[in-house]
Design a protein around this motif. Structure first.
Motif, PDB file in Angstrom:
ATOM      1  N   SER A 155      29.721  96.928  25.382  1.00 26.42           N
ATOM      2  CA  SER A 155      30.377  98.018  26.105  1.00 26.42           C
ATOM      3  C   SER A 155      31.856  97.998  25.767  1.00 26.42           C
ATOM      4  CB  SER A 155      30.207  97.858  27.610  1.00 26.42           C
ATOM      5  OG  SER A 155      28.884  98.065  27.991  1.00 26.42           O
ATOM      6  N   ASN A 156      32.399  99.133  25.387  1.00 29.58           N
ATOM      7  CA  ASN A 156      33.839  99.280  25.221  1.00 29.58           C
ATOM      8  C   ASN A 156      34.380  99.774  26.551  1.00 29.58           C
ATOM      9  OD1 ASN A 156      33.715  98.509  22.577  1.00 29.58           O
ATOM     10  ND2 ASN A 156      33.767 100.566  21.760  1.00 29.58           N
ATOM     11  N   VAL A 157      35.357  99.057  27.081  1.00 23.27           N
ATOM     12  CA  VAL A 157      35.850  99.334  28.422  1.00 23.27           C
ATOM     13  C   VAL A 157      37.361  99.509  28.372  1.00 23.27           C
ATOM     14  CG1 VAL A 157      35.975  98.425  30.778  1.00 23.27           C
ATOM     15  CG2 VAL A 157      34.002  97.900  29.360  1.00 23.27           C
ATOM     16  N   PHE A 186      39.513  91.450  24.556  1.00 28.16           N
ATOM     17  CA  PHE A 186      40.232  91.913  25.745  1.00 28.16           C
ATOM     18  C   PHE A 186      41.712  92.012  25.405  1.00 28.16           C
ATOM     19  CE2 PHE A 186      42.400  90.983  29.841  1.00 28.16           C
ATOM     20  CZ  PHE A 186      41.938  92.087  30.549  1.00 28.16           C
ATOM     21  N   GLN A 187      42.298  93.196  25.615  1.00 29.37           N
ATOM     22  CA  GLN A 187      43.688  93.445  25.246  1.00 29.37           C
ATOM     23  C   GLN A 187      44.441  94.016  26.454  1.00 29.37           C
ATOM     24  OE1 GLN A 187      43.281  95.965  21.627  1.00 29.37           O
ATOM     25  NE2 GLN A 187      41.166  95.332  21.930  1.00 29.37           N
ATOM     26  N   PRO A 188      45.030  93.137  27.266  1.00 24.84           N
ATOM     27  CA  PRO A 188      45.786  93.610  28.431  1.00 24.84           C
ATOM     28  C   PRO A 188      47.203  94.012  28.047  1.00 24.84           C
ATOM     29  CG  PRO A 188      45.762  91.234  28.402  1.00 24.84           C
ATOM     30  CD  PRO A 188      44.927  91.693  27.228  1.00 24.84           C
ATOM     31  N   ARG A 189      47.773  94.935  28.829  1.00 25.86           N
ATOM     32  CA  ARG A 189      49.177  95.348  28.665  1.00 25.86           C
ATOM     33  C   ARG A 189      49.795  95.447  30.057  1.00 25.86           C
ATOM     34  NH1 ARG A 189      46.283  98.944  25.831  1.00 25.86           N
ATOM     35  NH2 ARG A 189      46.701 100.564  27.342  1.00 25.86           N
ATOM     36  N   ALA A 244      38.944  96.624  26.341  1.00 22.84           N
ATOM     37  CA  ALA A 244      38.058  95.546  25.903  1.00 22.84           C
ATOM     38  C   ALA A 244      37.025  96.179  24.980  1.00 22.84           C
ATOM     39  CB  ALA A 244      37.394  94.882  27.094  1.00 22.84           C
ATOM     40  N   ASP A 245      37.064  95.798  23.706  1.00 21.51           N
ATOM     41  CA  ASP A 245      36.167  96.383  22.714  1.00 21.51           C
ATOM     42  C   ASP A 245      35.863  95.356  21.634  1.00 21.51           C
ATOM     43  OD1 ASP A 245      38.499  96.283  21.221  1.00 21.51           O
ATOM     44  OD2 ASP A 245      38.822  98.440  21.233  1.00 21.51           O
ATOM     45  N   GLU A 246      35.533  95.822  20.431  1.00 19.13           N
ATOM     46  CA  GLU A 246      35.201  94.922  19.329  1.00 19.13           C
ATOM     47  C   GLU A 246      36.331  93.939  19.044  1.00 19.13           C
ATOM     48  OE1 GLU A 246      35.072  98.258  19.128  1.00 19.13           O
ATOM     49  OE2 GLU A 246      33.028  98.812  18.603  1.00 19.13           O
ATOM     50  N   GLU A 258      40.412 101.011  38.154  1.00 15.64           N
ATOM     51  CA  GLU A 258      39.710 102.171  37.599  1.00 15.64           C
ATOM     52  C   GLU A 258      39.290 101.807  36.184  1.00 15.64           C
ATOM     53  OE1 GLU A 258      40.860 106.674  36.400  1.00 15.64           O
ATOM     54  OE2 GLU A 258      41.467 105.991  38.401  1.00 15.64           O
ATOM     55  N   VAL A 259      38.013 101.981  35.864  1.00 16.11           N
ATOM     56  CA  VAL A 259      37.468 101.552  34.582  1.00 16.11           C
ATOM     57  C   VAL A 259      36.502 102.606  34.056  1.00 16.11           C
ATOM     58  CG1 VAL A 259      36.066  99.784  33.433  1.00 16.11           C
ATOM     59  CG2 VAL A 259      37.683  99.119  35.197  1.00 16.11           C
ATOM     60  N   VAL A 260      36.554 102.806  32.735  1.00 17.63           N
ATOM     61  CA  VAL A 260      35.612 103.691  32.038  1.00 17.63           C
ATOM     62  C   VAL A 260      35.004 102.883  30.903  1.00 17.63           C
ATOM     63  CG1 VAL A 260      35.372 105.778  30.653  1.00 17.63           C
ATOM     64  CG2 VAL A 260      36.932 105.756  32.601  1.00 17.63           C
ATOM     65  N   GLY A 261      33.696 102.941  30.759  1.00 16.62           N
ATOM     66  CA  GLY A 261      33.017 102.205  29.702  1.00 16.62           C
ATOM     67  C   GLY A 261      32.140 103.109  28.865  1.00 16.62           C
ATOM     68  N   THR A 262      32.069 102.801  27.575  1.00 13.79           N
ATOM     69  CA  THR A 262      31.210 103.532  26.639  1.00 13.79           C
ATOM     70  C   THR A 262      30.501 102.529  25.746  1.00 13.79           C
ATOM     71  OG1 THR A 262      33.034 103.748  25.059  1.00 13.79           O
ATOM     72  CG2 THR A 262      32.700 105.579  26.597  1.00 13.79           C
ATOM     73  N   PRO A 263      29.356 102.901  25.183  1.00  7.07           N
ATOM     74  CA  PRO A 263      28.666 101.986  24.275  1.00  7.07           C
ATOM     75  C   PRO A 263      29.510 101.723  23.031  1.00  7.07           C
ATOM     76  CG  PRO A 263      27.230 103.800  24.926  1.00  7.07           C
ATOM     77  CD  PRO A 263      28.597 104.128  25.402  1.00  7.07           C
ATOM     78  N   GLY A 264      29.522 100.475  22.580  1.00  7.97           N
ATOM     79  CA  GLY A 264      30.274 100.103  21.389  1.00  7.97           C
ATOM     80  C   GLY A 264      29.388 100.064  20.155  1.00  7.97           C
ATOM     81  N   SER A 265      30.020  99.972  19.008  1.00  8.39           N
ATOM     82  CA  SER A 265      29.303 100.003  17.729  1.00  8.39           C
ATOM     83  C   SER A 265      28.479  98.754  17.477  1.00  8.39           C
ATOM     84  CB  SER A 265      30.303 100.205  16.584  1.00  8.39           C
ATOM     85  OG  SER A 265      31.196  99.107  16.529  1.00  8.39           O
ATOM     86  N   GLU A 266      28.765  97.653  18.182  1.00 18.53           N
ATOM     87  CA  GLU A 266      28.060  96.392  17.963  1.00 18.53           C
ATOM     88  C   GLU A 266      27.127  96.060  19.126  1.00 18.53           C
ATOM     89  OE1 GLU A 266      29.465  93.832  15.490  1.00 18.53           O
ATOM     90  OE2 GLU A 266      30.773  95.308  14.587  1.00 18.53           O
ATOM     91  N   GLY A 267      26.826  97.053  19.957  1.00 20.56           N
ATOM     92  CA  GLY A 267      25.933  96.847  21.082  1.00 20.56           C
ATOM     93  C   GLY A 267      26.630  96.448  22.372  1.00 20.56           C
TER      94      GLY A 267
END
Length: 122
Positions: A60-62, A87-90, A82-84, A49-58
Motif C-alpha cells: 500500500s502506498n500511503v 517511510f518518508q516523514p517531513r 510511505a511507498d516503494e 488523515e491518511v490516503v492509501g492506494t495499491p502500490g506497484s510491488e503489492g
C-alpha cells in the motif's frame, strides 16, 4: 495493512496527554480495491488523515499527516509518504543533516564528469 494503521493510531493515542478525550471525527473509507482513506480527530487536538492506494510491488502506498503532541502543550505536524522508497516523514521537528562541505560537492562533480566520459574504476 490494517494492523499498521491500528498501530499508528495506538501510538498517537498513547503519546497524547492522559486525559479523557472525545472523538470529534472518525471517517473511514475502504474502496475494496486496495485504496482507502481515514480521518480521525479528538477534542484534545490529536488528529490524523491518511490516503492509501495499491502500490506497484503489492504494498500500500500511503500519504498523509498526523499531529504529534509537544511538551509545551502544542502540536507538531508530521507529513509523510510511505511507498516503494519507504517511510518518508517531513516536519520542522525532525532533525536535518548538516550541509555537505564544498569540497564534497566538487568531488561529486568530478565523479559525475568521469562517469559521463566513460571512466570507470575497478
Amino acid at each position: 495493512m490494517k494492523f499498521v494503521i491500528a498501530l499508528c493510531l495506538f501510538a498517537l493515542a498513547f503519546a497524547a496527554p492522559q486525559e479523557d478525550a472525545q472523538i470529534v471525527r472518525d471517517e473511514r473509507v475502504d474502496n475494496g480495491d486496495g485504496s482507502f482513506s481515514y480521518n480521525f480527530a479528538a477534542d484534545n487536538g490529536i488528529e490524523t488523515e491518511v490516503v492509501g492506494t495499491p502500490g506497484s510491488e503489492g504494498q500500500s502506498n500511503v500519504q498523509g499527516y498526523y499531529l504529534l503532541p509537544l511538551e509545551n502543550g502544542g502540536f507538531a505536524r508530521v507529513e509523510f509518504v510511505a511507498d516503494e522508497a519507504g517511510f518518508q516523514p517531513r516536519s520542522d521537528i525532525l532533525p536535518t543533516p548538516h550541509p555537505l562541505p564544498e569540497h564534497v560537492h566538487e568531488l561529486l562533480r568530478i565523479a559525475e564528469r568521469q562517469r559521463a566520459e566513460g571512466i570507470t574504476f575497478e
